[in-house]
Design a protein around this motif. Structure first.
Motif, PDB file in Angstrom:
ATOM      1  N   GLU A  37     -67.286  -6.051  -6.288  1.00  0.00           N
ATOM      2  CA  GLU A  37     -67.186  -7.332  -5.591  1.00  0.00           C
ATOM      3  C   GLU A  37     -67.035  -7.142  -4.082  1.00  0.00           C
ATOM      4  OE1 GLU A  37     -64.421 -11.325  -5.636  1.00  0.00           O
ATOM      5  OE2 GLU A  37     -64.678 -10.191  -7.489  1.00  0.00           O
ATOM      6  N   ILE A  38     -66.252  -6.154  -3.694  1.00  0.00           N
ATOM      7  CA  ILE A  38     -66.079  -5.844  -2.274  1.00  0.00           C
ATOM      8  C   ILE A  38     -67.377  -5.289  -1.701  1.00  0.00           C
ATOM      9  CG2 ILE A  38     -64.896  -4.279  -0.665  1.00  0.00           C
ATOM     10  CD1 ILE A  38     -62.427  -4.518  -2.524  1.00  0.00           C
ATOM     11  N   GLY A  39     -68.155  -4.612  -2.549  1.00  0.00           N
ATOM     12  CA  GLY A  39     -69.409  -4.007  -2.095  1.00  0.00           C
ATOM     13  C   GLY A  39     -69.213  -2.650  -1.457  1.00  0.00           C
ATOM     14  N   LEU A  40     -68.126  -1.977  -1.804  1.00  0.00           N
ATOM     15  CA  LEU A  40     -67.814  -0.677  -1.205  1.00  0.00           C
ATOM     16  C   LEU A  40     -68.608   0.424  -1.893  1.00  0.00           C
ATOM     17  CD1 LEU A  40     -65.967   0.791   0.849  1.00  0.00           C
ATOM     18  CD2 LEU A  40     -64.374   1.149  -1.044  1.00  0.00           C
ATOM     19  N   ALA A  41     -69.440   1.136  -1.105  1.00  0.00           N
ATOM     20  CA  ALA A  41     -70.221   2.254  -1.634  1.00  0.00           C
ATOM     21  C   ALA A  41     -69.580   3.589  -1.305  1.00  0.00           C
ATOM     22  CB  ALA A  41     -71.645   2.213  -1.079  1.00  0.00           C
ATOM     23  N   ASP A  42     -68.969   3.689  -0.136  1.00  0.00           N
ATOM     24  CA  ASP A  42     -68.310   4.921   0.299  1.00  0.00           C
ATOM     25  C   ASP A  42     -67.056   4.561   1.071  1.00  0.00           C
ATOM     26  OD1 ASP A  42     -70.249   7.130  -0.429  1.00  0.00           O
ATOM     27  OD2 ASP A  42     -71.561   5.817   0.748  1.00  0.00           O
ATOM     28  N   GLY A  43     -65.958   5.189   0.715  1.00  0.00           N
ATOM     29  CA  GLY A  43     -64.703   4.925   1.410  1.00  0.00           C
ATOM     30  C   GLY A  43     -63.512   5.114   0.503  1.00  0.00           C
ATOM     31  N   LEU A  44     -62.595   4.173   0.598  1.00  0.00           N
ATOM     32  CA  LEU A  44     -61.320   4.289  -0.096  1.00  0.00           C
ATOM     33  C   LEU A  44     -60.915   2.912  -0.607  1.00  0.00           C
ATOM     34  CD1 LEU A  44     -58.905   6.388  -0.442  1.00  0.00           C
ATOM     35  CD2 LEU A  44     -57.971   5.340   1.609  1.00  0.00           C
ATOM     36  N   LEU A  45     -60.420   2.863  -1.825  1.00  0.00           N
ATOM     37  CA  LEU A  45     -59.845   1.633  -2.366  1.00  0.00           C
ATOM     38  C   LEU A  45     -58.334   1.805  -2.420  1.00  0.00           C
ATOM     39  CD1 LEU A  45     -61.990   0.537  -5.456  1.00  0.00           C
ATOM     40  CD2 LEU A  45     -61.833  -0.580  -3.229  1.00  0.00           C
ATOM     41  N   ALA A  46     -57.630   0.857  -1.829  1.00  0.00           N
ATOM     42  CA  ALA A  46     -56.181   0.812  -1.961  1.00  0.00           C
ATOM     43  C   ALA A  46     -55.869  -0.175  -3.075  1.00  0.00           C
ATOM     44  CB  ALA A  46     -55.541   0.362  -0.653  1.00  0.00           C
ATOM     45  N   VAL A  47     -55.122   0.274  -4.067  1.00  0.00           N
ATOM     46  CA  VAL A  47     -54.720  -0.562  -5.200  1.00  0.00           C
ATOM     47  C   VAL A  47     -53.212  -0.752  -5.073  1.00  0.00           C
ATOM     48  CG1 VAL A  47     -54.669  -0.778  -7.716  1.00  0.00           C
ATOM     49  CG2 VAL A  47     -56.551   0.471  -6.598  1.00  0.00           C
ATOM     50  N   TYR A  48     -52.789  -2.012  -4.976  1.00  0.00           N
ATOM     51  CA  TYR A  48     -51.399  -2.337  -4.665  1.00  0.00           C
ATOM     52  C   TYR A  48     -50.850  -3.355  -5.659  1.00  0.00           C
ATOM     53  CZ  TYR A  48     -47.479  -4.294  -1.996  1.00  0.00           C
ATOM     54  OH  TYR A  48     -46.247  -4.735  -1.604  1.00  0.00           O
ATOM     55  N   VAL A  49     -49.613  -3.144  -6.084  1.00  0.00           N
ATOM     56  CA  VAL A  49     -48.921  -4.061  -6.985  1.00  0.00           C
ATOM     57  C   VAL A  49     -47.750  -4.667  -6.208  1.00  0.00           C
ATOM     58  CG1 VAL A  49     -47.670  -4.253  -9.161  1.00  0.00           C
ATOM     59  CG2 VAL A  49     -49.558  -2.642  -8.970  1.00  0.00           C
ATOM     60  N   PRO A  50     -47.818  -5.992  -5.907  1.00  0.00           N
ATOM     61  CA  PRO A  50     -46.782  -6.615  -5.082  1.00  0.00           C
ATOM     62  C   PRO A  50     -45.543  -7.042  -5.890  1.00  0.00           C
ATOM     63  CG  PRO A  50     -48.457  -8.233  -5.583  1.00  0.00           C
ATOM     64  CD  PRO A  50     -48.908  -6.931  -6.214  1.00  0.00           C
ATOM     65  N   HIS A  51     -44.954  -6.077  -6.573  1.00  0.00           N
ATOM     66  CA  HIS A  51     -43.786  -6.373  -7.419  1.00  0.00           C
ATOM     67  C   HIS A  51     -42.746  -5.269  -7.236  1.00  0.00           C
ATOM     68  CE1 HIS A  51     -46.097  -9.478  -9.423  1.00  0.00           C
ATOM     69  NE2 HIS A  51     -47.068  -8.601  -9.591  1.00  0.00           N
ATOM     70  N   THR A  52     -41.477  -5.594  -7.442  1.00  0.00           N
ATOM     71  CA  THR A  52     -40.410  -4.602  -7.297  1.00  0.00           C
ATOM     72  C   THR A  52     -39.983  -3.977  -8.620  1.00  0.00           C
ATOM     73  OG1 THR A  52     -38.673  -6.280  -7.433  1.00  0.00           O
ATOM     74  CG2 THR A  52     -39.508  -5.714  -5.221  1.00  0.00           C
ATOM     75  N   THR A  53     -40.521  -4.472  -9.729  1.00  0.00           N
ATOM     76  CA  THR A  53     -40.176  -3.896 -11.033  1.00  0.00           C
ATOM     77  C   THR A  53     -41.428  -3.449 -11.783  1.00  0.00           C
ATOM     78  OG1 THR A  53     -40.115  -6.079 -12.088  1.00  0.00           O
ATOM     79  CG2 THR A  53     -38.007  -5.191 -11.262  1.00  0.00           C
ATOM     80  N   ALA A  54     -42.487  -3.181 -11.046  1.00  0.00           N
ATOM     81  CA  ALA A  54     -43.734  -2.653 -11.608  1.00  0.00           C
ATOM     82  C   ALA A  54     -44.295  -1.653 -10.610  1.00  0.00           C
ATOM     83  CB  ALA A  54     -44.734  -3.768 -11.879  1.00  0.00           C
ATOM     84  N   GLY A  55     -45.182  -0.802 -11.076  1.00  0.00           N
ATOM     85  CA  GLY A  55     -45.805   0.179 -10.197  1.00  0.00           C
ATOM     86  C   GLY A  55     -47.249   0.388 -10.592  1.00  0.00           C
ATOM     87  N   VAL A  56     -47.860   1.367  -9.974  1.00  0.00           N
ATOM     88  CA  VAL A  56     -49.237   1.733 -10.296  1.00  0.00           C
ATOM     89  C   VAL A  56     -49.343   3.250 -10.173  1.00  0.00           C
ATOM     90  CG1 VAL A  56     -50.118   1.355  -7.943  1.00  0.00           C
ATOM     91  CG2 VAL A  56     -51.664   1.165  -9.872  1.00  0.00           C
ATOM     92  N   THR A  57     -50.128   3.853 -11.059  1.00  0.00           N
ATOM     93  CA  THR A  57     -50.284   5.300 -11.041  1.00  0.00           C
ATOM     94  C   THR A  57     -51.665   5.671 -11.552  1.00  0.00           C
ATOM     95  OG1 THR A  57     -49.192   7.392 -11.634  1.00  0.00           O
ATOM     96  CG2 THR A  57     -49.395   5.755 -13.383  1.00  0.00           C
TER      97      THR A  57
END
Length: 141
Positions: A37-57
């Protein structure tokens, strides 16, 4: 909770309904859909969870026993039964979220997520069941 501002290139890609108090939810497909959807072919994706009792790994997704093992160890290292001071009763979730972190970065090259053979992106639920938001931002090369 406010939505992510579109003008900043951040988008809410999914609201995940978790089912358990603690679980790892595979969100790799949603991250890939956001990349498209962003149309990113080359680069970096930042994946963020805006919560204080959840995370991402990022971890192994081929064997479901790995997810179980990760959660069992986190539950052992950060027990629910302890002399916590936070009155809401979810201090272990805050500690676990601190250990996993609220974001990961995924390299993108040639329109593909550069994950290892067994790697997947996981939302880490530590205080469920809840609705969780995941934000993704593409940083192009």
């Amino acid at each position: 909770m406010s939505e992510a501002p579109e003008e900043d290139g951040i988008m809410v890609i999914r609201t995940v309904q978790t089912r358990s108090r603690t679980e790892l939810v595979d969100i790799t497909g949603e991250v890939e859909a956001a990349r498209r959807e962003i149309g990113l072919a080359d680069g970096l994706l930042a994946v963020y969870v805006p919560h204080t009792t959840a995370g991402v790994t990022i971890n192994e997704g081929a064997d479901p026993a790995v997810r179980r093992d990760v959660m069992e160890v986190l539950n052992h290292v950060v027990p629910w039964d302890f002399d916590y001071r936070h009155m809401e009763g979810n201090s272990p979730a805050h500690v676990k979220a601190t250990l996993t972190g609220a974001s990961v970065h995924v390299l993108v090259e040639g329109g593909r997520l550069l994950l290892g053979t067994w790697q997947r992106v996981f939302l880490c639920e530590f205080d469920g069941p809840r609705n969780r938001k995941i934000w993704v931002k593409g940083l192009g090369a």
